[in-house]
Design an enzyme around this catalytic site. Structure first.
Site, PDB file in Angstrom:
ATOM      1  N   ASN A 208       0.806  -1.222   0.000  1.00  0.00           N
ATOM      2  CA  ASN A 208       0.000   0.000   0.000  1.00  0.00           C
ATOM      3  C   ASN A 208       0.838   1.270   0.000  1.00  0.00           C
ATOM      4  O   ASN A 208       0.431   2.298  -0.560  1.00  0.00           O
ATOM      5  CB  ASN A 208      -0.918   0.025   1.226  1.00  0.00           C
TER       6      ASN A 208
ATOM      7  N   CYS B 266      -4.546  -9.081   5.196  1.00  0.00           N
ATOM      8  CA  CYS B 266      -4.223  -8.873   3.777  1.00  0.00           C
ATOM      9  C   CYS B 266      -2.833  -8.286   3.605  1.00  0.00           C
ATOM     10  O   CYS B 266      -2.375  -8.085   2.482  1.00  0.00           O
ATOM     11  CB  CYS B 266      -5.263  -7.981   3.108  1.00  0.00           C
ATOM     12  N   PHE B 267      -2.130  -7.975   4.725  1.00  0.00           N
ATOM     13  CA  PHE B 267      -0.730  -7.562   4.724  1.00  0.00           C
ATOM     14  C   PHE B 267      -0.479  -6.301   3.900  1.00  0.00           C
ATOM     15  O   PHE B 267       0.596  -6.117   3.339  1.00  0.00           O
ATOM     16  CB  PHE B 267       0.167  -8.699   4.220  1.00  0.00           C
ATOM     17  N   CYS B 268      -1.476  -5.416   3.815  1.00  0.00           N
ATOM     18  CA  CYS B 268      -1.342  -4.146   3.087  1.00  0.00           C
ATOM     19  C   CYS B 268      -1.062  -4.366   1.600  1.00  0.00           C
ATOM     20  O   CYS B 268      -0.377  -3.568   0.965  1.00  0.00           O
ATOM     21  CB  CYS B 268      -0.248  -3.271   3.699  1.00  0.00           C
ATOM     22  N   ASN B 269      -1.577  -5.451   1.028  1.00  0.00           N
ATOM     23  CA  ASN B 269      -1.401  -5.745  -0.390  1.00  0.00           C
ATOM     24  C   ASN B 269      -2.755  -5.966  -1.053  1.00  0.00           C
ATOM     25  O   ASN B 269      -3.131  -7.107  -1.350  1.00  0.00           O
ATOM     26  CB  ASN B 269      -0.532  -7.001  -0.583  1.00  0.00           C
TER      27      ASN B 269
END
Length: 486
Positions: free
Chosen positions: A142, A402-405
């Site tokens: 992100n 979602c691990f900033c993806n």
């Protein structure tokens, strides 16, 4: 029937037969028993190296000793304590460039709060204009995707390079198509191309030769190295991206709150910061409404640097050098290969797979990050919040979500643009409503990632937890709390 001890011995022998390189990394076990002893003393099973590296006890001791032995003052002066701080910061800049084999005449190191701040620095100062393009691969973090807001605000066009299934890789052909010639802007460039050297979602390692391809097509390049550098070498005398964001705690755990933008000086000269702060200028006038920026990389730093922690980067880089990045890479690759093999083979008693892996299922062109979901015997995805709670109760530190993806997550779950466009027009109060509208059983996945002092015992503990907890277990309602707004 084998006892647990016999099974452990058999599993270890099988692992070493399949991954003989692991035995060449024994020095890391010695380090774990001394400098990282807190792991085993505390019963910690740490599987989140993509989230943060771990610090050696020696790093903390070095920080304490430095502050106890010398006085450091604000570096924006010429007094003795100020000079001591300035010298230690400049030493850290040199250490950063040396670690990346970067020519100081070609590259500079700009200290930031983290990799995200480094990305923001590029976004806010890059000369986006009408007609320019921001090309970004879909599996970017992100912090890299967010640069699009600066591009759009100035009339630039945002172009996404898609991910292909099943490995969730971006193909050379897709990159080539995105970089096809468009008109040059007034700056003489077509825009900015950004991609991760390694995805922090799938572990995919993208070709570094895309950098030169983009340059030939008239683009500057932002290469996100945050997930790549902890276990891989990046040689900036060979690969020459224009901007490289880094978070040092990802490499060696300490210090946090210190990142870096390594920038090519020729590209940095084309940036224009939309503001200035203390320490970034040579002179300024309030009534005259003008300012003159500093004539070096400090013009891009924000006020007073974290001068008490930046020297810890020098020590950390030396620590990693002494361990040996090739040794780290071999260990991470061996453990990742074993995890992928075992996850791929896990089944319920009815023969249905227990695991769905997102990304490559072997170690070719990938790093030590593995993302997946558990499936129940009917193929239903088990809510990752349940795994988060139960793995934590078992003393396992891993990552869920979602691990900033967002791009990688959308590709992994097969979420189409028409569906997303429809949902964008519908106001929803919670993430739970958003997930339900998408028809998804879960809002994310599970991520396991390895680092320098990960070992076979950590891996085995997790695999046994996974098999014993979720084999033949149905994904029924668990009474979990609604999700918070994202």
């Amino acid at each position: 029937m084998n006892t647990s001890r016999e099974q452990t011995v058999a599993d270890s022998a099988e692992f070493l037969a399949a991954h003989p390189d692991y035995e060449t990394t024994g020095t890391l076990d010695l380090l774990r028993s001394t400098e990282y002893r807190y792991l085993d003393d505390g019963g910690v099973v740490y599987l989140d190296f993509a989230g943060a590296g771990l610090a050696a006890t020696a790093q903390h001791r070095a920080h304490e000793a430095r502050l106890a032995e010398q006085c450091f003052g604000n570096p924006h002066s010429e007094n003795p304590t100020s000079r001591a701080a300035t010298d230690s910061v400049e030493q850290a800049r040199r250490a950063v460039l040396a670690h990346l084999n970067a020519d100081p005449g070609e590259y500079c190191a700009i200290f930031t709060a983290n990799a995200s701040a480094a990305c923001r620095l590029v976004g806010e100062a890059y000369p986006f204009a009408r007609g320019s393009r921001y090309i970004v691969t879909a599996d970017n973090h992100n912090s890299v995707v967010g640069v699009r807001e600066f591009a759009r605000a100035r009339g630039g066009r945002v172009v996404y390079v898609p991910i292909d299934t099943p490995d969730l890789r971006t193909t050379d052909e897709a990159v080539d198509a995105a970089l096809r010639p468009r008109r040059f802007t007034a700056t003489g460039r077509r825009g900015l191309f950004a991609y991760p050297a390694q995805s922090n979602f799938t572990g995919v390692q993208h070709p570094l030769d895309w950098v030169e391809l983009a340059h030939r097509r008239g683009y500057d390049v932002l290469l996100d190295a945050a997930a790549y550098l902890p276990a891989n070498a990046l040689d900036l005398s060979v690969v020459k991206p224009d901007f490289v964001p880094i978070s040092w705690y990802k490499l060696f755990g300490y210090p946090t709150g210190v990142g870096c933008l390594v920038a090519r000086r020729s590209a940095l000269a084309g940036l224009r910061r939309p503001w200035f702060a203390g320490g970034t200028i040579a002179a300024a006038s309030l009534q005259g409404n003008w300012h003159v920026g500093a004539d070096d990389e400090s013009a891009f730093e924000d006020g007073t640097l974290n001068f008490l922690s930046i020297p810890d980067v020098t020590f950390g880089l030396g620590w990693l050098r002494d361990i040996g990045i090739d040794t780290v890479r071999r260990r991470v690759t061996c453990l990742t290969g074993r995890l992928l093999d075992r996850l791929s083979s896990l089944q319920h008693d009815n023969g249905a797979p227990m695991i769905r892996i997102y990304g490559p299922v072997d170690t070719a062109r990938r790093g030590g990050t593995v993302t997946f979901n558990f499936l129940d015997p009917e193929g239903v995805v088990v809510d990752e919040r349940l795994i988060a709670a139960e793995s934590a109760a078992a003393g396992i530190s891993l990552r869920t979500g979602c691990f900033c993806n967002p791009g990688a997550g959308e590709a992994a779950f097969g979420i189409s643009l028409p569906v997303l466009s429809r949902l964008f027009r519908t106001r929803m109060a919670t993430m739970e409503e958003y997930i339900a509208a998408l028809g998804l059983p879960s809002g994310g996945a599970i991520r396991v990632s390895f680092g320098p002092v990960s070992n076979f015992a950590d891996l085995q503990y997790f695999l046994r937890f996974a098999e014993n907890t979720y084999r033949n277990r149905f994904a029924t309602q668990q009474g979990l709390r609604p999700r918070e707004r994202c």
